[in-house]
Enzyme design. Structure first.
Site, mmCIF file in Angstrom:
data_model
loop_
_atom_site.group_PDB
_atom_site.id
_atom_site.type_symbol
_atom_site.label_atom_id
_atom_site.label_comp_id
_atom_site.label_asym_id
_atom_site.label_seq_id
_atom_site.Cartn_x
_atom_site.Cartn_y
_atom_site.Cartn_z
ATOM 1 C CB SER A 61 23.970 -3.801 12.863
ATOM 2 O OG SER A 61 24.891 -2.750 13.035
ATOM 3 C CE LYS A 62 26.301 -10.265 12.493
ATOM 4 N NZ LYS A 62 26.544 -11.334 11.583
ATOM 5 N NE ARG A 63 28.044 -2.817 9.544
ATOM 6 C CZ ARG A 63 27.251 -1.778 9.363
ATOM 7 N NH1 ARG A 63 27.685 -0.566 9.552
ATOM 8 N NH2 ARG A 63 25.997 -1.971 9.006
#
Ligand code: GLU
Length: 466
Positions: free
Chosen positions: A251-253
């Site tokens: 995920s982007k995080r």
């Protein structure tokens, strides 16, 4: 004939790294079998469209060198390759499914469905259609007379089992009672993914549907459509979803997920693809680094392992460094020049890049590291404020000025003699000199760097201090 495809939806900023992985496997499988690799844009979810996403997806694929044989831009035998341009087809097949009893018209209005959903959620049930219109068997003329928005739903048979034959998993069994009467055609005339994907994979003669695991649960619905229309099914192969090293979903995080980001940081496309190929698959000789041609030769779809492979940016960075080291200096030169032109709008001097590569090649993990080490070759440093002791800088200047043959070896000797004469610790002395010349405490080998910079420039940098 092997025909593979990716079917990205232009609903994100760019091609996701997971989609690049799927694209790679589809591309390799097509190449291996002298088949075709197709890109189809699935843009039927109008609410989630992102302007420019299609362009970026196609451009990123191109930048990675995964060239489609057919796509929305170049066309092909089965054009158009953009679903929004194929609406009439889906509508016809949706009507045909109704005629065959495999689907039905539904006139339920939004308010009722929303209320239903709320009630189901309160009861902790999975929201699904309650079958209100399922047995009303509205005809087309009744629907037209009603002059109300309608949808077409899949009539999922009750109490049946559907077997999905997955190339990697074997038989996966689904109970139809757990499947919703999926909407196939929406009230705006657009198909949903489920209808469009089946129609297009069939019409485009796709032989292998190779896609991410998240679509496996949709496959039984697709099989119902194939069966109702009496169409042969393609081979289904659901690829494992890439995970972060801590097993969480990419995920982007946690990590950059856009495929183009890696290029913008100076990763080489071949290194990224090499790394991605090792997600869930390994080279028969356990090799870690190999060319795309070799991958095509030794790869087999059935050898992919379905446990979520870890996408580890640290390992990728290591591999990228290995690629840079293995590449000829002249090629690295052009890669660096291209990279800074494309991503930093910088036109670096070709001569300077050529001269400096041997000094830093071993240390580069990404093309973008080049600037970290070599900026001072192109720009006078500003780091002299770090200098503590200025007392012997004039001596340095005088000694350097006397050097006739401006070569690394001589420079080193002369400077060492000076340090000894002044009784300054060599470590400290050369750190001062390094700061003057490069502006940094870490730099490529100093004497060689000074040789490349030239006498005049080095003297100017020393002089600037006093
Ligand atoms: N449009 C789907 C996606 O965005 C395609 C899924 C499939 O390959 O069937 O990934």
């Amino acid at each position: 004939m092997v025909r593979t495809r990716i079917a990205p939806s232009p609903t994100g900023a760019d091609l996701h790294i997971g989609n690049l992985y799927t694209a790679l496997i589809n591309w390799v499988w097509a190449k291996k079998n002298n088949g075709q690799f197709i890109v189809r844009i699935e843009d039927t979810d109008r609410a989630r469209l992102i302007a420019g996403a299609e362009e970026r997806i196609l451009k990123t694929l191109k930048n990675y060198g995964l060239k489609p044989d057919e796509d929305p831009k170049k066309g092909g035998r089965f054009a158009p390759y953009r679903q929004s341009e194929r609406l009439h087809l889906y509508k016809n097949y949706a009507f045909e499914l109704v005629k065959k009893g495999a689907a039905y018209f539904c006139l339920c209005d939004k308010e009722r469905l929303e209320k239903l959903k709320k009630e189901q959620l309160i009861k902790k049930q999975i929201p699904r259609y309650d079958g209100c219109c399922r047995d009303k068997n509205y005809s087309l003329s009744q629907i037209e007379k009603a002059k109300a928005p309608y949808v077409i739903r899949l009539r999922v048979p009750l109490d049946k089992r559907i077997v999905v034959n997955d190339l990697l998993r074997g038989e996966v069994i689904f109970e139809t009672n757990n499947l919703d009467d999926q909407i196939l055609l929406k009230s705006d005339g657009f198909p949903t993914y489920h209808l469009a994907v089946v129609v297009d994979d069939y019409l485009m003669k796709i032989s292998h549907v190779i896609r991410a695991e998240e679509w496996l649960v949709s496959t039984p619905k697709h099989l119902l459509i194939y069966e109702a229309l009496d169409w042969p099914t393609p081979v289904f192969c659901h690829l494992p979803i890439l995970r972060n090293p801590d097993r969480s979903k990419l995920s982007k995080r946690k990590n950059p997920v856009w495929a183009s980001w890696y290029l913008s940081q100076g990763y080489l496309p071949e290194a990224v693809l090499n790394y991605l190929s090792l997600m869930g698959w390994s080279h028969p000789e356990e090799k870690e680094i190999f060319t795309l041609d070799e991958l095509i030769r030794v790869f087999d779809l059935k050898d992919i392992k379905i446990v979520g492979p870890a996408f580890d940016p640290v390992k990728l960075e290591w591999m990228n460094g290995e690629y840079i080291r293995k590449t000829q200096n002249s090629k690295v030169k052009s890669q660096i020049l291209e990279f800074y032109k494309n991503y930093h709008d910088k036109k670096l001097s070709e001569k300077m890049v050529e001269k400096t590569i041997p000094l830093v090649k071993e240390r580069l993990k990404k093309l973008s590291d080049y600037w970290f080490y070599c900026q001072f070759f192109f720009e006078r440093p500003k780091g002299q404020s770090l200098l503590k002791d200025h007392s012997y800088i004039k001596d340095i200047y005088q000694q350097l000025e006397k050097i006739k043959e401006w070569q690394a070896k001589t420079i080193g000797e002369v400077m060492l003699n000076l340090a000894n004469k002044l009784k300054i610790k060599t470590g400290e002395f050369f750190m001062t000199l390094r700061l003057i010349i490069t502006g940094k405490k870490i730099s490529p080998p100093l004497n060689e760097s000074m040789e490349i910079l030239g006498k005049e420039e080095c003297l100017a940098r020393v002089k600037a201090i006093f």
